[in-house]
Motif scaffolding. Structure first.
Motif, PDB file in Angstrom:
ATOM      1  N   GLY A 110      14.798 -32.612  25.384  1.00  0.00           N
ATOM      2  CA  GLY A 110      13.597 -32.516  24.555  1.00  0.00           C
ATOM      3  C   GLY A 110      13.927 -32.351  23.092  1.00  0.00           C
ATOM      4  O   GLY A 110      14.799 -33.037  22.568  1.00  0.00           O
ATOM      5  N   GLU A 111      13.242 -31.439  22.446  1.00  0.00           N
ATOM      6  CA  GLU A 111      13.397 -31.219  21.011  1.00  0.00           C
ATOM      7  C   GLU A 111      13.679 -29.749  20.735  1.00  0.00           C
ATOM      8  O   GLU A 111      13.000 -28.876  21.277  1.00  0.00           O
ATOM      9  CB  GLU A 111      12.121 -31.622  20.274  1.00  0.00           C
ATOM     10  N   VAL A 112      14.681 -29.488  19.901  1.00  0.00           N
ATOM     11  CA  VAL A 112      14.959 -28.123  19.467  1.00  0.00           C
ATOM     12  C   VAL A 112      14.743 -28.082  17.954  1.00  0.00           C
ATOM     13  O   VAL A 112      15.445 -28.765  17.208  1.00  0.00           O
ATOM     14  CB  VAL A 112      16.388 -27.669  19.831  1.00  0.00           C
ATOM     15  N   ASP A 113      13.738 -27.317  17.548  1.00  0.00           N
ATOM     16  CA  ASP A 113      13.401 -27.226  16.133  1.00  0.00           C
ATOM     17  C   ASP A 113      12.961 -25.801  15.801  1.00  0.00           C
ATOM     18  O   ASP A 113      13.082 -24.901  16.623  1.00  0.00           O
ATOM     19  CB  ASP A 113      12.336 -28.257  15.757  1.00  0.00           C
ATOM     20  N   LEU A 114      12.456 -25.617  14.610  1.00  0.00           N
ATOM     21  CA  LEU A 114      12.060 -24.293  14.138  1.00  0.00           C
ATOM     22  C   LEU A 114      11.068 -23.615  15.084  1.00  0.00           C
ATOM     23  O   LEU A 114      11.120 -22.406  15.290  1.00  0.00           O
ATOM     24  CB  LEU A 114      11.472 -24.395  12.733  1.00  0.00           C
ATOM     25  N   GLU A 115      10.204 -24.392  15.675  1.00  0.00           N
ATOM     26  CA  GLU A 115       9.154 -23.838  16.528  1.00  0.00           C
ATOM     27  C   GLU A 115       9.703 -23.189  17.802  1.00  0.00           C
ATOM     28  O   GLU A 115       9.161 -22.199  18.282  1.00  0.00           O
ATOM     29  CB  GLU A 115       8.161 -24.943  16.899  1.00  0.00           C
ATOM     30  N   ASN A 116      10.781 -23.739  18.368  1.00  0.00           N
ATOM     31  CA  ASN A 116      11.256 -23.220  19.648  1.00  0.00           C
ATOM     32  C   ASN A 116      12.724 -22.789  19.640  1.00  0.00           C
ATOM     33  O   ASN A 116      13.265 -22.411  20.679  1.00  0.00           O
ATOM     34  CB  ASN A 116      11.031 -24.248  20.762  1.00  0.00           C
ATOM     35  N   ALA A 117      13.362 -22.793  18.503  1.00  0.00           N
ATOM     36  CA  ALA A 117      14.790 -22.472  18.422  1.00  0.00           C
ATOM     37  C   ALA A 117      15.100 -21.061  18.928  1.00  0.00           C
ATOM     38  O   ALA A 117      16.089 -20.860  19.639  1.00  0.00           O
ATOM     39  CB  ALA A 117      15.298 -22.643  16.992  1.00  0.00           C
ATOM     40  N   THR A 118      14.274 -20.102  18.608  1.00  0.00           N
ATOM     41  CA  THR A 118      14.516 -18.728  19.052  1.00  0.00           C
ATOM     42  C   THR A 118      14.465 -18.631  20.572  1.00  0.00           C
ATOM     43  O   THR A 118      15.310 -17.980  21.192  1.00  0.00           O
ATOM     44  CB  THR A 118      13.500 -17.758  18.425  1.00  0.00           C
ATOM     45  N   THR A 119      13.518 -19.296  21.187  1.00  0.00           N
ATOM     46  CA  THR A 119      13.403 -19.295  22.642  1.00  0.00           C
ATOM     47  C   THR A 119      14.630 -19.938  23.281  1.00  0.00           C
ATOM     48  O   THR A 119      15.188 -19.415  24.251  1.00  0.00           O
ATOM     49  CB  THR A 119      12.125 -20.038  23.081  1.00  0.00           C
ATOM     50  N   VAL A 120      15.060 -21.076  22.747  1.00  0.00           N
ATOM     51  CA  VAL A 120      16.247 -21.760  23.269  1.00  0.00           C
ATOM     52  C   VAL A 120      17.473 -20.865  23.115  1.00  0.00           C
ATOM     53  O   VAL A 120      18.282 -20.733  24.040  1.00  0.00           O
ATOM     54  CB  VAL A 120      16.456 -23.119  22.571  1.00  0.00           C
ATOM     55  N   GLU A 121      17.601 -20.216  21.970  1.00  0.00           N
ATOM     56  CA  GLU A 121      18.737 -19.321  21.734  1.00  0.00           C
ATOM     57  C   GLU A 121      18.756 -18.175  22.752  1.00  0.00           C
ATOM     58  O   GLU A 121      19.817 -17.831  23.288  1.00  0.00           O
ATOM     59  CB  GLU A 121      18.687 -18.776  20.313  1.00  0.00           C
ATOM     60  N   GLU A 122      17.602 -17.612  23.034  1.00  0.00           N
ATOM     61  CA  GLU A 122      17.510 -16.532  24.019  1.00  0.00           C
ATOM     62  C   GLU A 122      17.877 -17.029  25.416  1.00  0.00           C
ATOM     63  O   GLU A 122      18.560 -16.341  26.169  1.00  0.00           O
ATOM     64  CB  GLU A 122      16.097 -15.943  24.020  1.00  0.00           C
ATOM     65  N   GLN A 123      17.441 -18.233  25.763  1.00  0.00           N
ATOM     66  CA  GLN A 123      17.761 -18.800  27.074  1.00  0.00           C
ATOM     67  C   GLN A 123      19.268 -19.042  27.203  1.00  0.00           C
ATOM     68  O   GLN A 123      19.855 -18.781  28.255  1.00  0.00           O
ATOM     69  CB  GLN A 123      17.002 -20.111  27.297  1.00  0.00           C
ATOM     70  N   LEU A 124      19.891 -19.524  26.142  1.00  0.00           N
ATOM     71  CA  LEU A 124      21.337 -19.765  26.174  1.00  0.00           C
ATOM     72  C   LEU A 124      22.099 -18.449  26.318  1.00  0.00           C
ATOM     73  O   LEU A 124      23.045 -18.356  27.110  1.00  0.00           O
ATOM     74  CB  LEU A 124      21.784 -20.505  24.913  1.00  0.00           C
ATOM     75  N   ALA A 125      21.694 -17.445  25.569  1.00  0.00           N
ATOM     76  CA  ALA A 125      22.374 -16.150  25.639  1.00  0.00           C
ATOM     77  C   ALA A 125      22.267 -15.555  27.041  1.00  0.00           C
ATOM     78  O   ALA A 125      23.244 -15.014  27.569  1.00  0.00           O
ATOM     79  CB  ALA A 125      21.795 -15.195  24.606  1.00  0.00           C
ATOM     80  N   ALA A 126      21.108 -15.669  27.655  1.00  0.00           N
ATOM     81  CA  ALA A 126      20.902 -15.118  28.996  1.00  0.00           C
ATOM     82  C   ALA A 126      21.665 -15.891  30.065  1.00  0.00           C
ATOM     83  O   ALA A 126      21.983 -15.352  31.124  1.00  0.00           O
ATOM     84  CB  ALA A 126      19.412 -15.113  29.333  1.00  0.00           C
TER      85      ALA A 126
END
Length: 105
Positions: A21-37
């Protein structure tokens, strides 16, 4: 609203993560949290699959750079599978990310 998918597949002591999909300002924090977990400290290697990633802006790049820095501190190897000629591969090359992880296809 932009959407990104993060699919985690543990493979023994390694973890394979497909981002689509798309990783941008709107969802970057969520993606970062998912990667860390998704990455326990005892992981040996992480492989990012980016074939389905359609868009990556500077906020998305920041997520990948932060992930690479975290993995370096934890001494966890990072591999990135990204198709040759793709927009994502070009963005990673221009940003200097290739110095942190080998870009494979």
């Amino acid at each position: 609203m932009t959407t990104a998918t993060v699919v985690v597949r543990p493979e023994g002591p390694d973890v394979r993560i497909a981002i689509g999909g798309e990783v941008d300002l709107e969802n970057a924090t969520t993606v970062e949290e998912q990667l860390a977990a998704a990455i326990p400290n005892e992981t040996n290697a992480v492989t990012l699959e980016l074939a389905e990633l359609e868009y990556l802006d500077s906020a998305g790049l920041r997520v990948l750079f932060a992930l690479a820095a975290r993995l370096e501190v934890l001494q966890i190897a990072l591999r990135v599978d990204v198709p040759p000629g793709s927009h994502t591969r070009r963005v990673l090359q221009l940003s200097g990310f290739e110095g942190l992880a080998s870009l494979e296809s």
